[in-house]
Design a protein around this motif. Structure first.
Motif, mmCIF file in Angstrom:
data_model
loop_
_atom_site.group_PDB
_atom_site.id
_atom_site.type_symbol
_atom_site.label_atom_id
_atom_site.label_comp_id
_atom_site.label_asym_id
_atom_site.label_seq_id
_atom_site.Cartn_x
_atom_site.Cartn_y
_atom_site.Cartn_z
ATOM 1 N N PRO A 1 -5.308 -1.399 1.064
ATOM 2 C CA PRO A 1 -4.243 -0.599 0.839
ATOM 3 C C PRO A 1 -3.219 -1.328 -0.010
ATOM 4 O O PRO A 1 -2.970 -2.704 0.168
ATOM 5 C CB PRO A 1 -3.325 -0.148 1.991
ATOM 6 N N ARG B 1 0.326 -2.364 -1.471
ATOM 7 C CA ARG B 1 1.821 -2.393 -0.722
ATOM 8 C C ARG B 1 2.614 -2.788 -1.984
ATOM 9 O O ARG B 1 2.539 -3.424 -2.978
ATOM 10 C CB ARG B 1 1.747 -3.895 -0.054
ATOM 11 N N VAL C 1 8.708 -0.901 0.824
ATOM 12 C CA VAL C 1 9.062 -1.715 1.981
ATOM 13 C C VAL C 1 10.532 -1.807 2.422
ATOM 14 O O VAL C 1 10.991 -1.344 3.397
ATOM 15 C CB VAL C 1 8.066 -3.246 2.144
ATOM 16 N N ALA D 1 12.963 0.882 4.872
ATOM 17 C CA ALA D 1 13.103 0.198 6.080
ATOM 18 C C ALA D 1 14.407 0.997 6.939
ATOM 19 O O ALA D 1 15.380 1.365 6.035
ATOM 20 C CB ALA D 1 13.713 -1.267 5.814
ATOM 21 N N PRO E 1 10.746 7.480 12.021
ATOM 22 C CA PRO E 1 9.334 7.111 11.795
ATOM 23 C C PRO E 1 8.838 8.128 10.951
ATOM 24 O O PRO E 1 7.845 7.406 9.952
ATOM 25 C CB PRO E 1 8.600 7.276 13.245
ATOM 26 N N LEU F 1 9.421 7.219 7.448
ATOM 27 C CA LEU F 1 9.013 5.589 7.181
ATOM 28 C C LEU F 1 7.571 5.555 6.771
ATOM 29 O O LEU F 1 7.027 5.159 5.818
ATOM 30 C CB LEU F 1 9.290 4.660 8.388
ATOM 31 N N PHE F 2 6.667 6.401 7.758
ATOM 32 C CA PHE F 2 5.497 6.286 7.496
ATOM 33 C C PHE F 2 4.772 7.000 6.165
ATOM 34 O O PHE F 2 4.145 6.537 5.468
ATOM 35 C CB PHE F 2 4.541 7.134 8.643
ATOM 36 N N ARG G 1 5.437 4.791 3.482
ATOM 37 C CA ARG G 1 4.526 3.757 3.242
ATOM 38 C C ARG G 1 3.028 4.382 2.784
ATOM 39 O O ARG G 1 2.244 3.712 2.189
ATOM 40 C CB ARG G 1 4.594 3.281 4.595
ATOM 41 N N ARG H 1 0.584 3.205 -0.048
ATOM 42 C CA ARG H 1 -0.417 2.534 0.275
ATOM 43 C C ARG H 1 -1.569 3.072 -0.880
ATOM 44 O O ARG H 1 -2.391 2.453 -1.336
ATOM 45 C CB ARG H 1 -0.743 3.228 1.201
ATOM 46 N N ARG I 1 -6.671 5.804 11.108
ATOM 47 C CA ARG I 1 -6.490 4.773 12.033
ATOM 48 C C ARG I 1 -4.855 4.527 12.264
ATOM 49 O O ARG I 1 -4.535 4.363 13.433
ATOM 50 C CB ARG I 1 -7.165 3.557 11.610
ATOM 51 N N LEU I 2 -4.065 4.534 11.250
ATOM 52 C CA LEU I 2 -2.781 4.325 11.403
ATOM 53 C C LEU I 2 -2.111 5.190 12.463
ATOM 54 O O LEU I 2 -1.384 5.095 13.146
ATOM 55 C CB LEU I 2 -2.179 4.170 10.026
#
Lengths: 605, 244
Positions: A409, A411, A416, A420, A424, A427-428, A431, A435, A514-515
């Motif tokens: 992925p 970045r 990032v 911060a 959540p 945040l996800f 990201r 990704r 998976r994440l």
């Protein structure tokens, strides 16, 4: 040769392995190629019906219109000049000169303006309007015959009554002629509209006994004389008109209009539809490109181990790239063929509604150039969307590919840092956006395209409503047809965008599987997991929304002569609808993924 | 003594007919507070499946699972998620760190999910990273960490909400010897501090860090022994490991 056979066999198996994906791809490309075909072949679509109408009504090669100078009436000398023109050696046949004037018309509460032409009961040698219902004008019994497109706009038929400048007359017939452009383009050949409120009106043609015209004319709307001429050689009509005609009314001289110009005005009826279809097809091609890019990108992630197997068995990177391209190119070719056939069938239906012409549209001719453009565009879309991922997959190291390891992925340090400390799901979501930047870009682009098309449609509808003039006037069939075409193109854009969003949301959900499973082992609820995927879709969608609004209004302002801004409520409603659509379409795959058994996902990982 | 984790008649099957696999077959287990239990057995014997069932990551076909006095096997996914975030810490063989998050963000994530303020979560995460010796790597993404460092981040993450039990699935399975020793020392320290541990492993050295060892084969327990002073102590194994 062996390599081609192997390529064919593997590509065929590949398509059979993923029938749903192949069908969706086929649908996306076929819709784009169909609209592209319609846009290309719509040009000249009226040629066949106009030729048939001209032939069946003994249509003229040249229309001569004698307008008086301002503040004057047509004199005897003027009429002598018209007679002299009609007597020239190039003229093979001529109609009598018909007196014509303009009057207000009212029918069942609908008010408009009529161009009233005085006619004889006997058929004219040139221009014999085809009576489609009722009978032709009869000097003894009175009554009027209304041009069919105008009759439909007024909502009148044989037996109804119309009021011309306060004079109530019965409609005795409805007819079609090739001599003058049908409603609402009649005036392109010249009108005198000197009453308050009239200049914005679109007159329609009414044939009445000659004596009615005299009683309707006034100083403001003097009698104008029309005479229809047939030449020995119809193809010389433009040269004849240029040689003997004046620049245009009102000059006190004769204005000559060749039949080719009238045919071109008939075709102009479709120019707006054509613009909409060409614009829509361009957007649909862009959407198809985005859909395909998402599909290919998502698929390549699954294809890595297959690529590894092929390479371990001795396939070269070029062979692997060709194989990955081959199945998409095959689908693209089928989609282009489907689009060409569907476009050829659907294009005449856009013309069939023209009430001012006789007969149905003939078969649409799709030229070799059209075929090359459609096939070339679709194949270019396929190649642009898949060549880079295919080549990248083909160049993946065999060991890496056999292990099934997908692309690392992307970045972004900026994201990032920026994300911060966020809750959540946000945040996800951020990201996830960072990704896969290509996928994020495609989401924004899809939304921008759909919103851009919808904004243009809203602007166009608003402008059409404004051009429609005062309420209570006769309906404009062109406007109704344009509304329909706009609606159809917008719906196609929305449906294709929805398909695209489902692809993107599903690919993103699978990518984040998976994440999300790990997040759930740490205590994230299914709702929080689904929300993070929602954030990842909604953020680029908002960017796309803004871009779509800006591009849509800019494109319409660039294309249209007059811009009318649609009501704010409509624009706000569109924005809200777009956001709701994104949320709804993302919610389903996100929810499915969020409820997937964690242990199973972790085992697969 | 009531167990922090208790499973009764637990069963999980896959497939059917001749292809039926009894991954977990009528298993009973109770883990007391502060106890360190290691579950060993050959590959495919059902150890990981049992651990997943105990942590509420999967639903059993039969039996009961109790965590911190609450039965979780029939609760909704949402309830189990909340129970996990408050009571269970997971450590996996493959680390399962979020590649997009830095080390400190990975560690603070469960605290944020549990509703702690970002300042509190960050403070706790930083303290835990110090404890596992990774305070300098707090701002690194997982790709910049070694295997042992990743696993220590994963352990810190599992501890951030002070869970009632830490469940570890082959925590040294992907590590080299040196990293294994680092992680085992950490587990030894956790046990000494009274952290309840359930560790699934093949590794004898990992087994030496436990109070009790449960042997598993074909989905069932075949032995359950307390590891007394006659067993090689963890300290001895760790010392031997560090000499290698």
């Amino acid at each position: 040769m062996t390599s081609i056979v192997l390529l064919y066999r593997l590509a065929r198996r590949d398509l059979r392995r993923r029938p749903a994906e192949a069908l969706l791809l086929l649908a996306a490309l076929a819709v784009a190629s169909t609209t592209l075909t319609i846009g290309l072949v719509l040009h000249g679509q009226t040629a066949v019906p106009y030729a048939e109408t001209r032939q069946r009504t003994s249509g003229p090669d040249v229309v001569a219109a004698l307008f008086p100078p301002p503040g004057r009436s047509v004199t005897g000398a003027d009429r002598d000049r018209l007679a002299a023109l009609a007597g020239r050696r190039e003229v093979a046949a001529r109609s009598p000169a018909f007196p014509t004037t303009w009057a207000s018309i009212e029918a069942a509460g609908v008010n408009g303006v009529a161009e009233v032409q005085g006619r004889d009961a006997n058929p004219s040698p040139v221009d014999r309007p085809a009576v489609v219902s009722g009978h032709w004008v009869d000097g003894d019994h009175g009554g009027v015959v209304v041009e069919r497109a105008f009759a439909r706009a007024l909502g009148v038929d044989v037996g109804d009554h119309v009021t011309l400048d306060g004079q109530r007359l019965r409609v005795v017939g409805v007819a079609v002629s090739a001599a003058l452009p049908p409603y609402p383009q009649l005036c392109t050949i010249g009108c005198i509209l000197d009453r308050p409120g009239w200049p914005s009106a679109q007159p329609g043609l009414v044939w009445a006994p000659r004596h009615e015209v005299g009683s309707l004319s006034s100083g403001r709307e003097p009698v104008v004389w029309f005479q229809y001429l047939r030449l020995h050689d119809p193809s010389t009509a433009p040269a004849f008109a240029a040689r003997y005609g004046a620049d245009g009314p009102p000059t006190g001289r004769t204005d000559l209009e060749p039949w080719q110009a009238i045919a071109a005005r008939q075709a102009e009826q479709l120019s707006s539809e054509r613009t909409v279809v060409v614009f829509g097809s361009t957007l649909l091609v862009v959407l198809a490109l985005a859909t395909l890019a998402v599909l290919v990108g998502g698929r390549m992630a699954d294809e890595v181990s297959r690529v590894g197997t092929l390479k371990a068995a001795g396939a070269t990177p070029a062979f692997v790239a060709r194989l990955l391209l081959a199945s998409y190119l095959a689908v693209g070719l089928v989609a282009a063929a489907v689009g060409l056939v569907a476009g050829r069938v659907l294009a005449p239906r856009l013309v069939a509604r023209s009430a001012g012409l006789l007969g149905a549209s003939g078969p649409t001719s799709v030229s070799v150039g059209d075929v090359l453009i459609v096939v070339g565009t679709i194949l270019a879309v396929v190649v642009v969307a898949s060549v880079i991922p295919a080549w990248r997959a083909a160049r993946t190291s065999t060991v890496h590919a056999l292990a099934g390891a997908g692309r690392t992925p992307h970045r972004s340090r900026l994201i990032v840092r920026a994300s911060a400390g966020l809750p959540p799901p946000a945040l996800f979501g951020l990201r996830f956006v960072a990704r896969r930047p290509r996928r994020t870009l495609l989401t924004a682009m899809s939304i921008a395209v759909a919103v851009c098309g919808s904004v243009v449609a809203l602007y166009a509808q608003a402008s059409l409503r404004a051009e429609r003039g005062p309420a209570g006037g006769p309906a404009d069939p062109q406007v109704a047809q344009l509304h329909t075409v706009l609606l159809a193109v917008t719906l196609l854009l929305v449906v294709m965008t929805a398909v695209n969003l489902v692809f993107v949301a599903t690919a993103s959900a699978v990518d984040a599987r998976r994440l999300l499973a790990v997040a759930r082992t740490l205590g994230a609820t299914p709702a929080e997991s689904a929300a993070s995927l929602g954030v990842a879709q909604v953020l680029p969608a908002i960017v796309g929304l803004v871009l779509g609004f800006v591009a849509g209004s800019a494109i319409f302002r660039a294309l249209a002569a007059h811009t009318v801004t649609p009501p704010l409520a409509q624009l706000a409603g569109l924005a809200l609808l777009a956001v709701c659509l994104v949320v709804a379409l993302t919610a389903v795959p996100a929810r499915i993924e969020a409820l997937r058994p964690i242990a199973e996902t972790l085992r697969e990982a | 003594m009531s167990g922090v984790v208790r499973v009764v008649g637990l069963a999980k099957h896959y497939g059917n007919g001749n292809a039926l696999v009894r991954a977990v077959d009528d298993v009973d287990l109770e883990v007391a507070t502060g106890e360190a239990v290691v579950i060993t057995g050959p590959s495919g014997c059902g150890k990981s499946t049992l651990l997943h069932l105990m942590g509420g990551l999967d639903r059993p076909d039969a039996g009961e699972v109790w965590i911190a006095g609450r039965r979780i096997d029939h609760t909704s996914e949402r309830t189990r998620a909340r129970l996990r975030r408050d009571n269970v810490g997971f450590v996996f063989q493959e680390f399962h760190l979020m590649e997009e998050l830095t080390a400190v963000e990975n560690v603070e994530l469960p605290a944020l999910l549990a509703g702690r303020s970002s300042r509190q979560a960050r403070r706790r995460a930083t303290a835990l990273l110090e404890q596992v010796g990774l305070e300098r790597q707090a701002g690194h993404l997982p790709s910049a960490l070694s295997g042992g460092q990743k696993q220590r981040v994963a352990i810190a993450r599992a501890l951030v909400n002070e869970p009632a039990v830490l469940l570890a699935d082959e925590p040294t399975g992907s590590l080299d010897s040196a990293a294994t020793i680092e992680v085992l020392r950490l587990f030894e320290r956790l046990r000494a501090n009274g952290q309840t541990l359930v560790v699934v492993t093949h590794d004898q050295r990992t087994a030496a860090t436990a109070d009790r060892m449960v042997g598993m084969r074909d989905g069932a327990f075949v032995e359950d022994v307390a590891l007394g002073p006659e067993t090689a102590s963890a300290a001895q194994i760790l010392t031997a490991g560090s000499r290698e």
